[in-house]
Design an enzyme around this catalytic site. Structure first.
Site, mmCIF file in Angstrom:
data_model
loop_
_atom_site.group_PDB
_atom_site.id
_atom_site.type_symbol
_atom_site.label_atom_id
_atom_site.label_comp_id
_atom_site.label_asym_id
_atom_site.label_seq_id
_atom_site.Cartn_x
_atom_site.Cartn_y
_atom_site.Cartn_z
ATOM 1 N N GLU B 37 -3.937 10.911 -15.931
ATOM 2 C CA GLU B 37 -2.491 11.133 -16.048
ATOM 3 C C GLU B 37 -1.970 10.467 -17.318
ATOM 4 O O GLU B 37 -2.100 9.252 -17.486
ATOM 5 C CB GLU B 37 -1.797 10.560 -14.806
ATOM 6 C CG GLU B 37 -2.235 11.263 -13.530
ATOM 7 C CD GLU B 37 -2.051 10.409 -12.274
ATOM 8 O OE1 GLU B 37 -1.414 9.356 -12.345
ATOM 9 O OE2 GLU B 37 -2.582 10.814 -11.218
ATOM 10 N N SER B 68 -2.333 13.754 -9.417
ATOM 11 C CA SER B 68 -3.102 14.213 -8.261
ATOM 12 C C SER B 68 -4.403 13.422 -8.221
ATOM 13 O O SER B 68 -5.458 13.909 -8.632
ATOM 14 C CB SER B 68 -3.429 15.715 -8.382
ATOM 15 O OG SER B 68 -2.259 16.488 -8.497
ATOM 16 N N GLU B 69 -4.325 12.203 -7.724
ATOM 17 C CA GLU B 69 -5.508 11.335 -7.804
ATOM 18 C C GLU B 69 -6.698 11.888 -7.039
ATOM 19 O O GLU B 69 -7.854 11.721 -7.441
ATOM 20 C CB GLU B 69 -5.170 9.925 -7.310
ATOM 21 C CG GLU B 69 -4.408 9.068 -8.321
ATOM 22 C CD GLU B 69 -2.915 9.348 -8.347
ATOM 23 O OE1 GLU B 69 -2.442 10.110 -7.482
ATOM 24 O OE2 GLU B 69 -2.224 8.803 -9.226
ATOM 25 N N PHE B 92 -3.155 3.002 -11.825
ATOM 26 C CA PHE B 92 -3.142 1.659 -11.250
ATOM 27 C C PHE B 92 -4.197 1.610 -10.135
ATOM 28 O O PHE B 92 -4.349 2.579 -9.385
ATOM 29 C CB PHE B 92 -1.765 1.326 -10.656
ATOM 30 C CG PHE B 92 -0.713 0.998 -11.684
ATOM 31 C CD1 PHE B 92 -0.397 -0.329 -11.979
ATOM 32 C CD2 PHE B 92 -0.037 2.000 -12.361
ATOM 33 C CE1 PHE B 92 0.578 -0.634 -12.929
ATOM 34 C CE2 PHE B 92 0.935 1.706 -13.312
ATOM 35 C CZ PHE B 92 1.244 0.373 -13.593
ATOM 36 N N ASP B 94 -4.164 0.285 -7.380
ATOM 37 C CA ASP B 94 -3.576 0.517 -6.063
ATOM 38 C C ASP B 94 -3.646 1.996 -5.665
ATOM 39 O O ASP B 94 -3.746 2.328 -4.487
ATOM 40 C CB ASP B 94 -2.114 0.078 -6.063
ATOM 41 C CG ASP B 94 -1.924 -1.279 -6.721
ATOM 42 O OD1 ASP B 94 -1.625 -2.243 -6.015
ATOM 43 O OD2 ASP B 94 -2.112 -1.367 -7.959
ATOM 44 N N HIS B 138 1.446 -2.075 -7.135
ATOM 45 C CA HIS B 138 0.939 -1.874 -8.508
ATOM 46 C C HIS B 138 0.237 -3.132 -9.008
ATOM 47 O O HIS B 138 0.195 -3.378 -10.203
ATOM 48 C CB HIS B 138 2.075 -1.517 -9.469
ATOM 49 C CG HIS B 138 2.640 -0.150 -9.282
ATOM 50 N ND1 HIS B 138 3.398 0.203 -8.191
ATOM 51 C CD2 HIS B 138 2.543 0.974 -10.044
ATOM 52 C CE1 HIS B 138 3.763 1.486 -8.297
ATOM 53 N NE2 HIS B 138 3.250 1.972 -9.417
#
Lengths: 334, 338
Positions: B37, B68-69, B92, B94, B138
């Site tokens: 991203e 869209s991880e 990140f 997280d 984060h």
């Protein structure tokens, strides 16, 4: 703004590929018979305690992987589901290697490490079958990144239940944005495990969901080998020409329950009867005869397919179990 | 060598080390691609690690993706299983909760479950760690989420030189590798690596000492080194071990160090329960109890990471809390080994 229309897939008269000959359909029918025999054999062997854990049988859905793979080149990619025996057999996995895998034998396609739900056969372009709903969609989307470079296409087989997973929505968007050569093949058998598809599918439409992402889609009679192949051929052409992904919703019905523990009592008997009348093997057989293939030729391939599966099962049953001490497993590829 | 290195020799910036590693591997191997991203945007991601790569290598090699991880990681898996070497960025650490299925159930298992037909050579880069007032979602260090997953390597460098050598090794590795970059390290500078590639799975003794071994990883190593300087003033000779990867875990180097110092402190930026430090003390107890006079852990409280500076600062391990903990545990001017 209006939603993109469902584009009709072009009829399968592509100049290079052309409409397959009756002989090709007879071969494809033979492959469907092998899958049916395979599933029935696994069912029997499960009851005898030879197949462990659980299995998810695809009997009744054979026309979809076979029809789609008719439109593929051998080195195209595919990914399948935990109901994936048909995906592997259609893509080229040998019945003996797949049966041995089900039986946990050393000669299994994954050496007995995968079992029924997680079969991988990279030699035949099968990136994997995935025990978790929706996983196949991402694997095929990623294989299409390779395919785009190599001129290969990639097919994701998945069920109706997977269209409610993040995998489906993220990957359709991802594939469209990058115009990847991937074909999303939903095998809609109208039940996600024990739950009717309509009860858990907002809007009640599956194929049309692809339209929201600008992806051409088509609803296909998934029990008709000819219809599946024609739709797949159009999608493959589109993918190979750089026009991006296509979604095919192939409607079908599984003959068995969801898994070994499911007698499928939630399905009305008249519904099951109606679908059994449209058994994809019956539909294909009738069509072959109507196309002029002789009864003797059809019977010959049926006998051969049954014999092939019998020999495969015998060989698998005679194969040794993997020896945990023979070769140390490595966590990582060295 | 990269033509666009932003630093003079000996002054390699951590973020530039990472950029150079990716650029050099993109140059070296056409199967390497890099996507995520905003990574191809002019700024080169939110931490400005990768500017210029898209322009240099083109949109086929370096490209942006939707947010869209799961698709990102899943696509990396499918590409890796079919011959590519994708490097992806999960912005990140997280956010690693989102692609977990693809990483844990697909990428990590391909090699073993397929009967060693093939593997998934992919790298997941991610910015991790607290101290930047980014709040609970984060700031985490998700290495321990993955430490117990066979088939995936978890790497976290503590210096620019290590970052470059380890990332190049990760990209060349035939297995999936998580590459965790601590946010507080991006702007630090250090010498160029001595070797082009640093083997994954080898811890480093980054400071030798006789009285106490402090083990950490990533930013914790710098805190430990700073603490060791202070403790030297107390007459305590501290050895510092940089694990460099949580999986594989180089317990041999730790055991050898403990055999010399007989005392072990593990410093973890994360909760004690279920953390890597607890596991490491377990290994040392199991295999090195005879060498051990003392062993303890400095970690965080069992709550999410807070936002306010007055809450976050004392929540995290630091050079000061390490010094305080050592002094409290051992007493100032501890009797040193002869």
């Amino acid at each position: 703004m209006s939603a993109p229309e469902a584009r009709r897939v072009e009829s399968p008269t592509a100049p290079e590929r052309g409409e397959p000959a009756a002989r090709d359909y007879l071969d494809a029918y033979a492959r469907m018979v092998v899958i049916r025999e395979f599933e029935q054999t696994i069912h029997r062997l499960f009851l005898k305690g030879e197949v462990h854990g659980t299995t998810h049988l695809s009997a009744g859905q054979e026309a979809i992987p076979v029809g789609v793979c008719m439109a593929l080149a051998p080195d195209d990619y595919a990914s399948g589901t935990y109901r994936g025996h048909g995906h592997a057999l259609a893509k080229g996995t040998a019945p003996e290697a797949l049966a041995a895998e089900m039986l946990g034998r050393a000669t299994g396609v994954c050496g007995g490490r995968a079992g029924s739900m997680n079969v991988v056969d990279l030699e035949h372009g099968l990136v994997g079958c995935f025990g978790i709903v929706g996983g196949s969609i991402a694997a095929a989307t990623g294989a299409a990144l390779s395919g785009k470079r190599e001129g290969r296409v990639s097919v994701a087989f998945f069920g109706d239940g997977a269209t409610n997973q993040a995998y489906f929505h993220e990957c359709l968007n991802f594939a469209k944005v990058l115009e990847l050569p991937v074909i999303f093949v939903c095998e809609n058998n109208f039940y996600g495990e024990f739950t009717p598809m309509l009860r858990v599918t907002g809007g009640g439409e599956i194929a049309a969901r692809a339209g929201a992402y600008g992806i051409p889609f088509e609803v296909v009679d998934g029990n008709d080998l000819w219809a599946v192949r024609a739709a797949a051929a159009g999608a493959v052409e589109r993918a190979r020409s750089g026009a991006g992904p296509t979604m095919l919703e192939c409607q079908t019905y599984r003959h068995f329950g969801h898994s070994k523990s499911d007698p499928a009592r939630y399905r009305p008997s008249e519904e099951l009867e109606r679908w059994l009348e449209r058994d994809p093997l019956t539909v294909a057989r009738r069509r072959l005869l109507a196309e002029g293939v002789s009864e003797a030729d059809v019977e010959a391939v049926e006998t051969e397919a049954q014999g092939e599966m019998e020999r495969a099962a015998e060989a698998a049953l005679a194969a040794p179990y993997p020896d945990p001490h023979e070769r140390p497993a490595t966590e990582f590829k060295p | 060598m990269s033509a666009e290195r932003g630093s003079s020799p000996g002054q390699l910036e951590f973020r530039v080390a990472i950029r150079d590693a990716i650029a050099e591997e993109l140059e070296r191997d056409p199967s390497v691609v890099f996507f995520g991203e905003d990574v191809a945007a002019e700024q080169g991601g939110v931490f400005a690690v990768t500017p210029g790569l898209a322009e240099r290598f083109g949109a086929d090699r370096v490209f942006d993706t939707p947010i869209s991880e799961l698709a990102l990681a899943g696509a990396a898996f499918g590409a890796a299983a079919t011959g590519m070497r994708p490097v992806i960025e999960i912005m990140f650490g997280d956010f690693m909760a989102l692609p977990m299925d693809s990483l844990v159930n697909q990428a990590a298992k391909l090699w073993y479950v397929s009967g060693e037909q093939g593997s998934a050579p992919l790298v997941v880069r991610s910015a991790v760690g607290a101290g930047g007032r980014f709040g609970a979602m984060h700031s985490q260090s998700p290495g321990t989420w993955f430490q117990g997953i066979p088939g995936i390597k978890v790497v976290a460098p503590s210096s620019p030189g290590d970052a470059k050598g380890l990332l190049k090794a990760a990209i060349r590795d035939d297995n999936p590798v998580l590459f965790l970059e601590h946010k507080r390290l991006y702007s630090i500078k250090g010498p160029e690596p001595e070797h082009e590639v640093l083997p994954i799975g080898e811890a480093a003794v980054v400071r030798e000492g006789r009285d106490l071994t402090i083990v950490s990883i990533s930013k914790g190593v710098r805190d430990a080194l700073q603490a060791a300087d202070t403790l030297a003033g107390d007459g305590l000779d501290v050895e510092v071990v940089d694990l460099r990867s949580l999986r594989p875990l180089d317990s041999a180097t730790v055991l050898a160090s403990v055999a010399r110092t007989n005392r072990l402190l593990a410093v973890e930026e994360g909760p004690r329960t279920g953390g890597w430090a607890t596991g490491l003390l377990g290994v040392v107890s199991e295999r090195g109890l005879h060498d051990l006079d003392d062993a303890w852990i400095v970690a965080t409280e069992e709550t999410p990471i807070p936002y306010s500076p007055t809450l976050e600062d004392p929540f995290l391990p630091s050079a000061e809390t390490i010094v305080e903990s050592v002094r409290g545990r051992l007493g100032t001017g501890v009797e040193t080994a002869a």
